[in-house]
Write a protein that holds these residues in place. Sequence first.
Motif, mmCIF file in Angstrom:
data_model
loop_
_atom_site.group_PDB
_atom_site.id
_atom_site.type_symbol
_atom_site.label_atom_id
_atom_site.label_comp_id
_atom_site.label_asym_id
_atom_site.label_seq_id
_atom_site.Cartn_x
_atom_site.Cartn_y
_atom_site.Cartn_z
ATOM 1 N N LEU A 1 0.877 -1.173 0.000
ATOM 2 C CA LEU A 1 0.000 0.000 0.000
ATOM 3 C C LEU A 1 0.915 1.224 0.000
ATOM 4 O O LEU A 1 1.845 1.300 0.812
ATOM 5 C CB LEU A 1 -0.868 0.008 1.263
ATOM 6 C CG LEU A 1 -1.822 1.196 1.391
ATOM 7 C CD1 LEU A 1 -2.941 1.112 0.344
ATOM 8 C CD2 LEU A 1 -2.435 1.255 2.789
ATOM 9 N N ILE A 2 0.643 2.146 -0.915
ATOM 10 C CA ILE A 2 1.532 3.308 -1.072
ATOM 11 C C ILE A 2 0.716 4.578 -0.879
ATOM 12 O O ILE A 2 -0.438 4.643 -1.301
ATOM 13 C CB ILE A 2 2.115 3.341 -2.513
ATOM 14 C CG1 ILE A 2 2.926 2.080 -2.793
ATOM 15 C CG2 ILE A 2 2.967 4.581 -2.732
ATOM 16 C CD1 ILE A 2 3.367 1.957 -4.238
ATOM 17 N N ARG A 3 1.318 5.590 -0.240
ATOM 18 C CA ARG A 3 0.713 6.933 -0.292
ATOM 19 C C ARG A 3 1.761 7.895 -0.839
ATOM 20 O O ARG A 3 2.864 8.003 -0.318
ATOM 21 C CB ARG A 3 0.251 7.404 1.083
ATOM 22 C CG ARG A 3 -0.334 8.825 1.023
ATOM 23 C CD ARG A 3 -1.217 9.176 2.203
ATOM 24 N NE ARG A 3 -0.498 9.246 3.437
ATOM 25 C CZ ARG A 3 -1.026 8.927 4.627
ATOM 26 N NH1 ARG A 3 -2.269 8.505 4.711
ATOM 27 N NH2 ARG A 3 -0.308 9.028 5.722
ATOM 28 N N PHE A 4 1.373 8.598 -1.905
ATOM 29 C CA PHE A 4 2.221 9.650 -2.450
ATOM 30 C C PHE A 4 1.770 10.977 -1.859
ATOM 31 O O PHE A 4 0.600 11.154 -1.526
ATOM 32 C CB PHE A 4 2.091 9.717 -3.982
ATOM 33 C CG PHE A 4 2.643 8.515 -4.698
ATOM 34 C CD1 PHE A 4 4.011 8.329 -4.811
ATOM 35 C CD2 PHE A 4 1.803 7.574 -5.267
ATOM 36 C CE1 PHE A 4 4.530 7.224 -5.475
ATOM 37 C CE2 PHE A 4 2.306 6.463 -5.932
ATOM 38 C CZ PHE A 4 3.675 6.294 -6.036
ATOM 39 N N SER A 5 2.688 11.923 -1.769
ATOM 40 C CA SER A 5 2.335 13.218 -1.184
ATOM 41 C C SER A 5 3.179 14.339 -1.770
ATOM 42 O O SER A 5 4.196 14.088 -2.436
ATOM 43 C CB SER A 5 2.528 13.183 0.336
ATOM 44 O OG SER A 5 3.845 12.787 0.648
ATOM 45 N N VAL A 6 2.707 15.560 -1.520
ATOM 46 C CA VAL A 6 3.502 16.760 -1.800
ATOM 47 C C VAL A 6 3.721 17.407 -0.438
ATOM 48 O O VAL A 6 2.757 17.679 0.277
ATOM 49 C CB VAL A 6 2.769 17.711 -2.764
ATOM 50 C CG1 VAL A 6 3.588 18.973 -3.009
ATOM 51 C CG2 VAL A 6 2.480 17.008 -4.085
ATOM 52 N N GLY A 7 4.969 17.610 -0.043
ATOM 53 C CA GLY A 7 5.300 17.962 1.338
ATOM 54 C C GLY A 7 5.067 19.422 1.678
ATOM 55 O O GLY A 7 4.688 20.238 0.831
ATOM 56 N N GLY A 8 5.296 19.718 2.966
ATOM 57 C CA GLY A 8 5.133 21.085 3.455
ATOM 58 C C GLY A 8 3.878 21.213 4.285
ATOM 59 O O GLY A 8 3.125 20.258 4.428
ATOM 60 N N GLY A 9 3.662 22.391 4.825
ATOM 61 C CA GLY A 9 2.553 22.576 5.745
ATOM 62 C C GLY A 9 1.273 23.088 5.102
ATOM 63 O O GLY A 9 0.305 23.371 5.809
ATOM 64 N N ASN A 10 1.254 23.209 3.777
ATOM 65 C CA ASN A 10 0.086 23.794 3.121
ATOM 66 C C ASN A 10 -0.676 22.725 2.336
ATOM 67 O O ASN A 10 -0.223 22.285 1.284
ATOM 68 C CB ASN A 10 0.568 24.908 2.169
ATOM 69 C CG ASN A 10 -0.562 25.449 1.299
ATOM 70 O OD1 ASN A 10 -1.735 25.116 1.524
ATOM 71 N ND2 ASN A 10 -0.208 26.260 0.325
ATOM 72 N N PRO A 11 -1.842 22.299 2.856
ATOM 73 C CA PRO A 11 -2.563 21.211 2.174
ATOM 74 C C PRO A 11 -3.048 21.591 0.777
ATOM 75 O O PRO A 11 -3.367 20.716 -0.026
ATOM 76 C CB PRO A 11 -3.753 20.922 3.100
ATOM 77 C CG PRO A 11 -3.783 21.993 4.121
ATOM 78 C CD PRO A 11 -2.512 22.775 4.060
ATOM 79 N N ALA A 12 -3.088 22.897 0.472
ATOM 80 C CA ALA A 12 -3.583 23.328 -0.851
ATOM 81 C C ALA A 12 -2.430 23.601 -1.821
ATOM 82 O O ALA A 12 -2.640 24.164 -2.894
ATOM 83 C CB ALA A 12 -4.437 24.587 -0.687
ATOM 84 N N VAL A 13 -1.222 23.194 -1.455
ATOM 85 C CA VAL A 13 -0.068 23.505 -2.308
ATOM 86 C C VAL A 13 -0.249 22.882 -3.708
ATOM 87 O O VAL A 13 -0.800 21.777 -3.841
ATOM 88 C CB VAL A 13 1.236 22.985 -1.642
ATOM 89 C CG1 VAL A 13 1.265 21.468 -1.560
ATOM 90 C CG2 VAL A 13 2.468 23.511 -2.354
#
Length: 258
Positions: free
Chosen positions: A10-22
């Motif tokens: 099971l994989i989760r990809f993400s875009v990092g940092g503190g802004n969920p709307a980035v």
Amino acid sequence: MILTRNSQALIRFSVGGGNPAVADGSRGGNRGLSVRIDGDGPGQTEFVMVNAPVNFARTPAQMLGFLEARRPGANGQMDPEKVRAFTEANPETTGQARYLASKPIPGSWVGVNYWALHAYTLTNASGAAQVVKFRMDPLDGTVNLTDDEARARPRDFLADELAGRLSASRPAGFRMVAIIGRPGDPTNDVTRMWEGEDSRPVVELGTLHVRAAADAARCDGTIFAPTILADGIAGPADDPMFAIRTPAYAISITKRQN
Ligand code: HEM
């Protein structure tokens, strides 16, 4: 790692940092790959990896200082003087941003290399130990965007790119490799690469294929815990960032869900 030929992941990809709307095409922040291999099996192992070979902080206290220095003031802005003073006193905290700035913006979550960063010790059945670092190398090579191309992409283009790839049966996945450590390599500092790390021999461990999207609830309800490792794999005892990650992620999911 006790893995069969067809372990599930099971994989989760993400875009990092503190802004969920980035925006997915933003230059700041890293791209993340979290993976649970063989969830219910004897090889259950979790990695939380980023698309850089170094982290931005060596210790939890330094990470806190890094974040505090960037905390927006009453005017909603960071104080550049605070950031400058922190950076001057902690020059190693610039390594990750410098690495990311030197690379094109990823055009695909499966088109970039990811590192687990920590130094792990692998021990075989006869007790022989080898220190390694883990890296994922994209099966279809890197997928790069120019800054202009990235700006022109929709805000959440990475999920659509991956979905398009899967429906067209284009390669999506990674070769997982172990970068071989040498005696004397530091195991306690995620802000440093080993000497000549890029040109070291690697051992290919297996292939991680991305086959289908899981439903969002499964993703949202999950944390990936870097301290869950199969028998024969150990995290670094002397790296102050390693053990603290799993409890931090557990706190985060409770805050995220409330
Ligand atoms: C080498 C060090 C680290 C790396 C490479 C790393 C990487 C990542 C990645 C890729 C994610 C996204 C995870 C996902 O979507 O499953 C993440 C999330 C997060 N990280 Fe780290 N991290 C590191 C250290 C730390 C430390 C030391 C802390 C705090 C003490 C921390 C706090 C968090 C939090 C709070 C989240 C959000 C988790 C969630 O809500 O699921 N990280 N990190």
